[in-house]
Design a protein around this motif. Structure first.
Motif, PDB file in Angstrom:
ATOM      1  N   VAL A  25      76.950 -44.587  50.676  1.00 15.74           N
ATOM      2  CA  VAL A  25      76.828 -46.033  50.878  1.00 15.74           C
ATOM      3  C   VAL A  25      77.677 -46.788  49.869  1.00 15.74           C
TER       4      VAL A  25
ATOM      5  N   ILE B 153      78.591 -47.968  56.412  1.00 18.21           N
ATOM      6  CA  ILE B 153      77.535 -48.460  55.516  1.00 18.21           C
ATOM      7  C   ILE B 153      76.198 -48.377  56.241  1.00 18.21           C
TER       8      ILE B 153
ATOM      9  N   GLY C 131      74.984 -44.805  56.632  1.00 19.35           N
ATOM     10  CA  GLY C 131      74.500 -44.310  55.352  1.00 19.35           C
ATOM     11  C   GLY C 131      73.130 -44.864  55.005  1.00 19.35           C
ATOM     12  N   LEU C 132      72.945 -46.157  55.253  1.00 20.58           N
ATOM     13  CA  LEU C 132      71.644 -46.777  54.978  1.00 20.58           C
ATOM     14  C   LEU C 132      70.561 -46.211  55.892  1.00 20.58           C
TER      15      LEU C 132
ATOM     16  N   GLU D 264      67.593 -52.687  51.771  1.00 26.67           N
ATOM     17  CA  GLU D 264      68.364 -51.700  52.533  1.00 26.67           C
ATOM     18  C   GLU D 264      68.107 -51.850  54.026  1.00 26.67           C
TER      19      GLU D 264
END
Length: 127
Positions: A30, A42, A45-46, A65
Motif C-alpha cells: 500500500v 492501493i 492492497g487495502l 483504511e
C-alpha cells in the motif's frame, strides 16, 4: 511493480497463515502504491490488508483504511466493491459474470480459420 510483488507476497503469506508477515507485506504494498499513485492497486492492497486483519486474534482494520478503500471503489475501480462487501457488490458481481459469459459466446472458435484470398500481384516488366 514492487507494490504488486509485495501484494502477491502478502496474499501468499495469508494463505500460509503467517498473518503478521502478511500484514507487513500488505502495508508495504500500500505504501509503494501510494507513491505511484495507482488507485486500483492501493485499493487491492487495502482490501487484502483488511482481510488479513480480519483473521482471528488480529487487530481490526482501521476505519480510515476502510473508508479509503470504499472511496477508491466508488471513484476509480468499481470491482473493488466486491471483496469489500459494499452494497452494490452483488450487482457488480453479476455484471462482471454476465460480461464474461457474453464475451465467451462471441469468441471465434479455435477451429475457425479465415479463408485466404489470393490477390493478384502486379508484375514488373522485365527487359
Amino acid at each position: 511493480m514492487q507494490s504488486l510483488g509485495w501484494l502477491a507476497r502478502a496474499g501468499g503469506l495469508l494463505r500460509l497463515g503467517c498473518f503478521d508477515e502478511a500484514a507487513q507485506a500488505a502495508e508495504k504494498s500500500v505504501m509503494l502504491a501510494h507513491a505511484c499513485p495507482d488507485q486500483p492497486l492501493i485499493g487491492e492492497g487495502l482490501a487484502l490488508l483488511m482481510q488479513i486483519r480480519a483473521a482471528p486474534g488480529f487487530t481490526a482494520a482501521s476505519d480510515a483504511e476502510l473508508i479509503e478503500a470504499q472511496t477508491i471503489a466508488r471513484r476509480y475501480f468499481a470491482p473493488l466493491a466486491i471483496p469489500l462487501g459494499m452494497p452494490d457488490a452483488e450487482r457488480l458481481r453479476r455484471y462482471c459474470l454476465d460480461a464474461l459469459c457474453s464475451s465467451e459466446s462471441h469468441a471465434v472458435p479455435d477451429t475457425h480459420q479465415p479463408a485466404v484470398v489470393a490477390a493478384p500481384r502486379k508484375r514488373r516488366k522485365t527487359s
